[in-house]
Every structure is written in structure tokens, then in C-alpha cells.
Design a protein around this motif. Structure first.
Motif, mmCIF file in Angstrom:
data_model
loop_
_atom_site.group_PDB
_atom_site.id
_atom_site.type_symbol
_atom_site.label_atom_id
_atom_site.label_comp_id
_atom_site.label_asym_id
_atom_site.label_seq_id
_atom_site.Cartn_x
_atom_site.Cartn_y
_atom_site.Cartn_z
ATOM 1 N N GLY A 216 0.822 -1.218 0.000
ATOM 2 C CA GLY A 216 0.000 0.000 0.000
ATOM 3 C C GLY A 216 0.848 1.257 0.000
ATOM 4 O O GLY A 216 0.543 2.229 -0.700
ATOM 5 N N LEU A 217 1.922 1.250 0.765
ATOM 6 C CA LEU A 217 2.819 2.409 0.802
ATOM 7 C C LEU A 217 3.496 2.620 -0.550
ATOM 8 O O LEU A 217 3.649 3.754 -1.012
ATOM 9 C CB LEU A 217 3.868 2.206 1.887
ATOM 10 N N SER A 218 3.891 1.524 -1.183
ATOM 11 C CA SER A 218 4.503 1.617 -2.514
ATOM 12 C C SER A 218 3.524 2.195 -3.528
ATOM 13 O O SER A 218 3.898 3.030 -4.363
ATOM 14 C CB SER A 218 4.974 0.229 -2.956
ATOM 15 N N ALA A 219 2.249 1.774 -3.431
ATOM 16 C CA ALA A 219 1.229 2.305 -4.349
ATOM 17 C C ALA A 219 0.974 3.783 -4.084
ATOM 18 O O ALA A 219 0.841 4.581 -5.021
ATOM 19 C CB ALA A 219 -0.063 1.507 -4.189
ATOM 20 N N GLY A 220 0.909 4.170 -2.804
ATOM 21 C CA GLY A 220 0.703 5.577 -2.474
ATOM 22 C C GLY A 220 1.854 6.445 -2.952
ATOM 23 O O GLY A 220 1.644 7.557 -3.446
ATOM 24 N N THR A 221 3.077 5.921 -2.841
ATOM 25 C CA THR A 221 4.254 6.655 -3.327
ATOM 26 C C THR A 221 4.208 6.832 -4.833
ATOM 27 O O THR A 221 4.523 7.911 -5.354
ATOM 28 C CB THR A 221 5.541 5.898 -2.928
ATOM 29 N N ALA A 222 3.810 5.769 -5.555
ATOM 30 C CA ALA A 222 3.724 5.836 -7.022
ATOM 31 C C ALA A 222 2.715 6.887 -7.453
ATOM 32 O O ALA A 222 2.963 7.643 -8.410
ATOM 33 C CB ALA A 222 3.344 4.471 -7.582
ATOM 34 N N ARG A 223 1.595 6.972 -6.764
ATOM 35 C CA ARG A 223 0.580 7.969 -7.128
ATOM 36 C C ARG A 223 1.044 9.389 -6.796
ATOM 37 O O ARG A 223 0.800 10.325 -7.569
ATOM 38 C CB ARG A 223 -0.731 7.662 -6.397
ATOM 39 N N GLU A 224 1.702 9.540 -5.647
ATOM 40 C CA GLU A 224 2.154 10.883 -5.267
ATOM 41 C C GLU A 224 3.258 11.393 -6.185
ATOM 42 O O GLU A 224 3.363 12.598 -6.432
ATOM 43 C CB GLU A 224 2.644 10.855 -3.814
ATOM 44 N N ASN A 225 4.091 10.494 -6.690
ATOM 45 C CA ASN A 225 5.194 10.902 -7.577
ATOM 46 C C ASN A 225 4.751 11.093 -9.020
ATOM 47 O O ASN A 225 5.510 11.619 -9.836
ATOM 48 C CB ASN A 225 6.322 9.866 -7.529
ATOM 49 N N SER A 226 3.535 10.629 -9.339
ATOM 50 C CA SER A 226 3.036 10.757 -10.700
ATOM 51 C C SER A 226 2.236 12.046 -10.860
ATOM 52 O O SER A 226 1.436 12.398 -9.989
ATOM 53 C CB SER A 226 2.153 9.552 -11.049
ATOM 54 N N ARG A 227 2.449 12.708 -11.975
ATOM 55 C CA ARG A 227 1.755 13.979 -12.224
ATOM 56 C C ARG A 227 0.256 13.770 -12.313
ATOM 57 O O ARG A 227 -0.532 14.625 -11.879
ATOM 58 C CB ARG A 227 2.287 14.591 -13.522
ATOM 59 N N PHE A 228 -0.160 12.632 -12.895
ATOM 60 C CA PHE A 228 -1.584 12.351 -13.084
ATOM 61 C C PHE A 228 -2.112 11.310 -12.090
ATOM 62 O O PHE A 228 -3.139 10.696 -12.323
ATOM 63 C CB PHE A 228 -1.821 11.859 -14.524
ATOM 64 N N ARG A 229 -1.391 11.103 -11.016
ATOM 65 C CA ARG A 229 -1.791 10.148 -9.982
ATOM 66 C C ARG A 229 -1.933 8.732 -10.532
ATOM 67 O O ARG A 229 -2.836 7.978 -10.147
ATOM 68 C CB ARG A 229 -3.106 10.588 -9.323
ATOM 69 N N ASN A 230 -1.033 8.345 -11.421
ATOM 70 C CA ASN A 230 -1.079 7.007 -12.007
ATOM 71 C C ASN A 230 -0.463 5.988 -11.061
ATOM 72 O O ASN A 230 0.600 6.234 -10.475
ATOM 73 C CB ASN A 230 -0.305 6.968 -13.327
ATOM 74 N N LEU A 231 -1.107 4.847 -10.949
ATOM 75 C CA LEU A 231 -0.527 3.745 -10.192
ATOM 76 C C LEU A 231 0.529 3.026 -11.027
ATOM 77 O O LEU A 231 1.557 2.591 -10.507
ATOM 78 C CB LEU A 231 -1.622 2.756 -9.756
ATOM 79 N N ILE A 232 0.278 2.919 -12.327
ATOM 80 C CA ILE A 232 1.195 2.253 -13.254
ATOM 81 C C ILE A 232 1.815 3.298 -14.164
ATOM 82 O O ILE A 232 1.087 4.039 -14.841
ATOM 83 C CB ILE A 232 0.463 1.191 -14.106
ATOM 84 N N PRO A 233 3.137 3.389 -14.232
ATOM 85 C CA PRO A 233 3.771 4.371 -15.122
ATOM 86 C C PRO A 233 3.545 4.009 -16.590
ATOM 87 O O PRO A 233 3.482 2.826 -16.945
ATOM 88 C CB PRO A 233 5.263 4.268 -14.745
ATOM 89 N N PRO A 234 3.427 4.998 -17.468
ATOM 90 C CA PRO A 234 3.125 4.730 -18.888
ATOM 91 C C PRO A 234 4.365 4.356 -19.697
ATOM 92 O O PRO A 234 4.662 4.978 -20.721
ATOM 93 C CB PRO A 234 2.537 6.065 -19.354
ATOM 94 N N GLY A 235 5.113 3.361 -19.268
ATOM 95 C CA GLY A 235 6.314 2.933 -19.986
ATOM 96 C C GLY A 235 6.026 1.718 -20.843
ATOM 97 O O GLY A 235 5.014 1.030 -20.684
ATOM 98 N N ARG A 236 6.949 1.393 -21.724
ATOM 99 C CA ARG A 236 6.740 0.266 -22.628
ATOM 100 C C ARG A 236 6.796 -1.069 -21.887
ATOM 101 O O ARG A 236 6.237 -2.059 -22.340
ATOM 102 C CB ARG A 236 7.771 0.285 -23.753
ATOM 103 N N TYR A 237 7.468 -1.116 -20.745
ATOM 104 C CA TYR A 237 7.530 -2.360 -19.974
ATOM 105 C C TYR A 237 6.239 -2.638 -19.210
ATOM 106 O O TYR A 237 6.012 -3.745 -18.745
ATOM 107 C CB TYR A 237 8.690 -2.298 -18.971
ATOM 108 N N TYR A 238 5.377 -1.609 -19.073
ATOM 109 C CA TYR A 238 4.176 -1.748 -18.244
ATOM 110 C C TYR A 238 2.903 -1.822 -19.078
ATOM 111 O O TYR A 238 1.842 -1.409 -18.627
ATOM 112 C CB TYR A 238 4.079 -0.561 -17.280
ATOM 113 N N GLN A 239 2.999 -2.374 -20.291
ATOM 114 C CA GLN A 239 1.841 -2.414 -21.178
ATOM 115 C C GLN A 239 1.022 -3.694 -21.031
ATOM 116 O O GLN A 239 -0.131 -3.730 -21.398
ATOM 117 C CB GLN A 239 2.309 -2.263 -22.637
ATOM 118 N N GLY A 240 1.602 -4.765 -20.532
ATOM 119 C CA GLY A 240 0.878 -6.027 -20.375
ATOM 120 C C GLY A 240 0.402 -6.235 -18.949
ATOM 121 O O GLY A 240 1.151 -6.018 -17.995
#
Length: 419
Positions: A216-240
Motif C-alpha cells: 500500500g505504501l509503494s502504491a501511495g508513493t507511485a501515485r504521489e510521484n506521478s503527475r496524473f496520480r497514475n498507479l502504473i507508469p506509462p512505460g513500454r515495460y508496463y503495457q501487459g
């Protein structure tokens, strides 16, 4: 060509899975908060709990006596109580008011009251009464004082019966006072220890709760560090979807395969708790439990928007989950509604299964309902995790496309202004 394309897709999938797994491991060791909850807390918490209850049982509970009879028989009863390992007679009070004052000041945890007619009732062949007043905020104090007083009364009853029988042999006295011989044996917890009873359940719960906190902390950190509050970064490795879910879960499983071995095997051995589990049975049971906890935590992490939110979840759920598991409170006394609610959490089946395996030497066949339930939870929470993460991937992709459109629109507007 189709075969080459198929192998390329598989290679790309495994490459992405490995990349996500490595990135998640980096987050676990770089982020101090995640490091604390995923690694340091499960290493330290079991030691703290076990140290607190390391004495197993409560001894020499301070108690007060109000002896209104002041006879040799009443003093003998008090000596019997004081001679037990459970109770220490700390104060002799003149009346109940003095004893109540000591109880309120926490100088004693119980009061034993002997009435004025104690010895005269016994001499006249009448039944007398000894009253016990205990601080019920500590159940172990109550248990110690009650058992010590009960044993003292039983011992005195035997002596009184033998005296009234007159000239008899020791064997006749034994048969007369105890016509039915009984033996008290505590199965699977011979010392009646509180640690042996509670710690195994707490150890299992720690695995689930720390995974909830860390993921949960990792997910909260990912959202706080993302400009659009994304849980998953929009990279090519995260498409599947599968590579994201499996990559993240693989990282957590690698960490908790070591943590679980420490928590479930080393801690009980370190504090000499009851441990008669078959290693292969324990391993076979721990795998679905850890997987169910990981996928359950991943599903819950989707709803975490800030780092602090997971702390509230941990504080709110820990004690209720221990109670509704049926360990610290009898399962037969739990209402049906809360039984159904408890089935949502892996800890319910994990606690009951682990206690039977570790403390009672059960096999997988003996805990088959719990074992099947954990695999069922693993499958259900894996599917739900895939669905919710698929949605997060699509949202991330949509926001990335919108951002690209906005950038292109700004460039076009900038070019028009220059012209």
C-alpha cells in the motif's frame, strides 16, 4: 514468421516481467518507508511480541486479604493460597474499604474475603463461602487468583473430610476424598502458556498486515510521484497486465519467502514455543498463504491514494482480524455475518491452519478446508488484481495520450503565433 513473432512476444513479456520485478525490488530497498514495513517490521515485531510474553504464565500476582474471622482455620486457608506459585498475598487489610483502595491504586489485582463465620460454619458442618474480587481488566490475574483459591479450598476440603472420618488408613482417606481420580493434561500447550497460545496467530497476521502496509505504501508513493496520480507508469515495460501483476508479485514473493521462513520457523524456535510441524507440510501451506496475501494486498493497494492511508488500514484491521479468526475468541461464538466477513481475509484460514500444523502436528489432509480456501483466495485475488491493474494500465495510457495531444496542440499554437 508467425513462430518468430510468437517467440518475440514471449521474450518481450519475460523481459518486461523481469524489469518490473527488479524495479519493485529497488523500490522496496530504496524507499525507507517500504523498507521498514516490508522487511524491518516483520523482522522486529515477532521478537517484540515474543519478548513481552516470554514468561508464558503469570506468577505471584499481588493480592490482598480481608480476614474477618481471624481464626487459625482462616489463616491456614490464606497460607495455602500464598504458598501457590500463582498468587502472592501482599497485604492484610482490616476491611473491604482498605482493600478497595489498594485495588484502585493497582497495588493489588484481587481481594480474597473470608467471612466472620468461616471457622464456625465449618465446625458446625455448614458450607461456608470465600469471596474473590478481581480486576477484570487483566484476565490472567483473575485466572491466577481464582485457581489458587480453588486449589486451596479443595486441599482444605480433603483435610476436613479426613478429620471427620476418624481412624482410617491412608488408602481409605484417599478413596473417600477422591472417589474419582482425575488428571489434568493440557494438550499441545503443556505449560498453559499465553505465548504458545497467542504468538503463532500473531505471526501469521504479521505477514498479511506488513504486506498490506508495504504494498500500500509503494502504491501511495507511485501515485504521489506521478503527475496524473497514475498507479502504473506509462512505460513500454508496463503495457501487459500479466507482466505487471506477475512482476510485482514475484518481487514480493522473493522477499517474503525469506521473511516467512524467519517468522514461522525461526521465531518459535528462538523462544522455545511449541513447534511440532512437519517442514514439508509447513512449506506447502505457507506458499498459498503468502501468495493469497500478496494478491490481496495488491487489490487493496489500488484504493490507496496517499502514503498515510495504509497506516489507517493497518490500525483499523489488525485487532478485529485476530478476533474474527476464531483463535482469541471462540469461533462458535462469532456471529454468522462476521464469519462470512472473515472469509475475505487470508489471515483467517492462515491462522487456523498454521496453529494446527505448528502446534498440533496436523497434516495437509487435516487442514484441507483451510488449504483449499487459501488456494481459492489466491486464484480469486489474482484475477481481481489482473482486472483492476488492467484498468489502471488503460487509465495510464489514456492520460499519456491526452498529455501528448496537449503537447502537440501547444506546439501547433506556438508555430501559428510565430507565423
Amino acid at each position: 514468421m508467425k513462430t518468430d513473432s510468437f517467440y518475440h512476444i514471449i521474450r518481450q513479456g519475460f523481459s518486461g516481467l523481469f524489469h518490473i520485478c527488479v524495479e519493485e525490488l529497488k523500490v522496496a530497498f530504496r524507499d525507507q518507508g517500504v523498507l521498514i514495513f516490508l522487511i524491518l517490521v516483520p523482522l522486529a515485531y515477532p521478537l517484540i511480541y515474543a519478548f513481552i510474553y516470554t514468561n508464558e504464565v503469570v506468577r505471584d500476582v499481588p493480592a490482598a486479604v480481608v480476614d474477618a474471622d481471624k481464626s487459625s482455620l482462616s489463616r491456614k486457608f490464606v497460607r495455602f493460597v500464598d504458598a501457590s506459585a500463582d498468587v502472592h498475598i501482599q497485604s492484610y487489610c482490616a476491611d473491604m474499604e482498605e482493600a478497595k483502595t489498594l485495588l484502585k491504586e493497582n497495588k493489588v489485582y484481587g481481594v480474597i474475603y473470608l467471612p466472620e463465620s468461616f471457622s464456625s460454619d465449618i465446625a458446625a458442618g455448614r458450607q461456608t463461602t470465600v469471596s474473590i474480587y478481581c480486576d477484570m481488566s487483566g484476565m490472567l490475574y483473575y485466572k491466577a487468583i481464582l485457581l489458587a483459591s480453588t486449589n486451596a479450598s479443595l486441599d482444605m476440603n480433603k483435610q476436613i473430610q479426613i478429620k471427620r472420618l476418624g481412624n482410617t488408613t491412608d488408602r481409605q482417606d484417599e478413596i473417600s476424598t477422591s472417589p474419582i481420580e482425575y488428571e489434568d493434561i493440557s494438550l499441545f500447550n503443556p505449560q498453559d502458556g499465553f505465548a504458545s497460545f497467542l504468538i503463532p496467530a500473531v505471526l501469521i497476521l504479521i505477514i498479511q498486515q506488513t504486506l498490506l502496509l508495504g504494498i500500500g505504501l509503494s502504491a501511495g508513493t507511485a501515485r504521489e510521484n506521478s503527475r496524473f496520480r497514475n498507479l502504473i507508469p506509462p512505460g513500454r515495460y508496463y503495457q501487459g497486465t500479466l507482466r505487471v501483476v506477475l512482476g510485482k508479485s514475484a518481487a514480493y514473493f522473493l522477499i517474503y519467502s525469506i521473511i516467512s521462513a524467519y517468522v514461522l520457523c525461526c521465531v518459535p524456535k528462538l523462544f522455545r514455543l511449541v513447534q511440532i510441524a512437519n517442514p514439508s507440510t509447513l512449506l506447502a501451506f505457507a506458499i498459498p498463504y503468502v501468495l493469497a496475501c500478496i494478491f490481496f494486498a495488491m487489490v487493496c493497494s489500488v484504493f490507496i491514494r496517499h502514503r498515510e492511508t495504509c497506516m489507517m488500514v493497518y490500525v483499523f484491521t489488525s485487532i478485529p482480524l485476530l478476533f474474527i479468526s476464531g483463535i482469541s475468541w471462540p469461533g462458535a461464538a462469532i456471529p454468522d455475518f462476521w464469519k462470512v466477513v472473515s472469509w475475505l481475509f487470508p489471515s483467517t484460514f492462515g491462522i487456523n491452519g498454521y496453529v494446527r500444523i505448528n502446534t498440533m502436528g496436523a497434516t495437509l489432509y487435516d487442514i484441507l478446508p483451510e488449504y483449499r480456501a487459501l488456494w481459492l483466495q489466491t486464484g480469486i485475488y489474482f484475477i481481481i488484481a489482473c482486472l483492476v491493474y488492467r484498468r489502471q494500465i488503460l487509465l495510464s495510457r489514456q492520460r499519456a495520450i491526452q498529455r501528448l495531444k496537449q503537447i502537440r496542440l501547444r506546439r501547433c499554437q506556438s508555430d501559428l503565433k510565430k507565423r
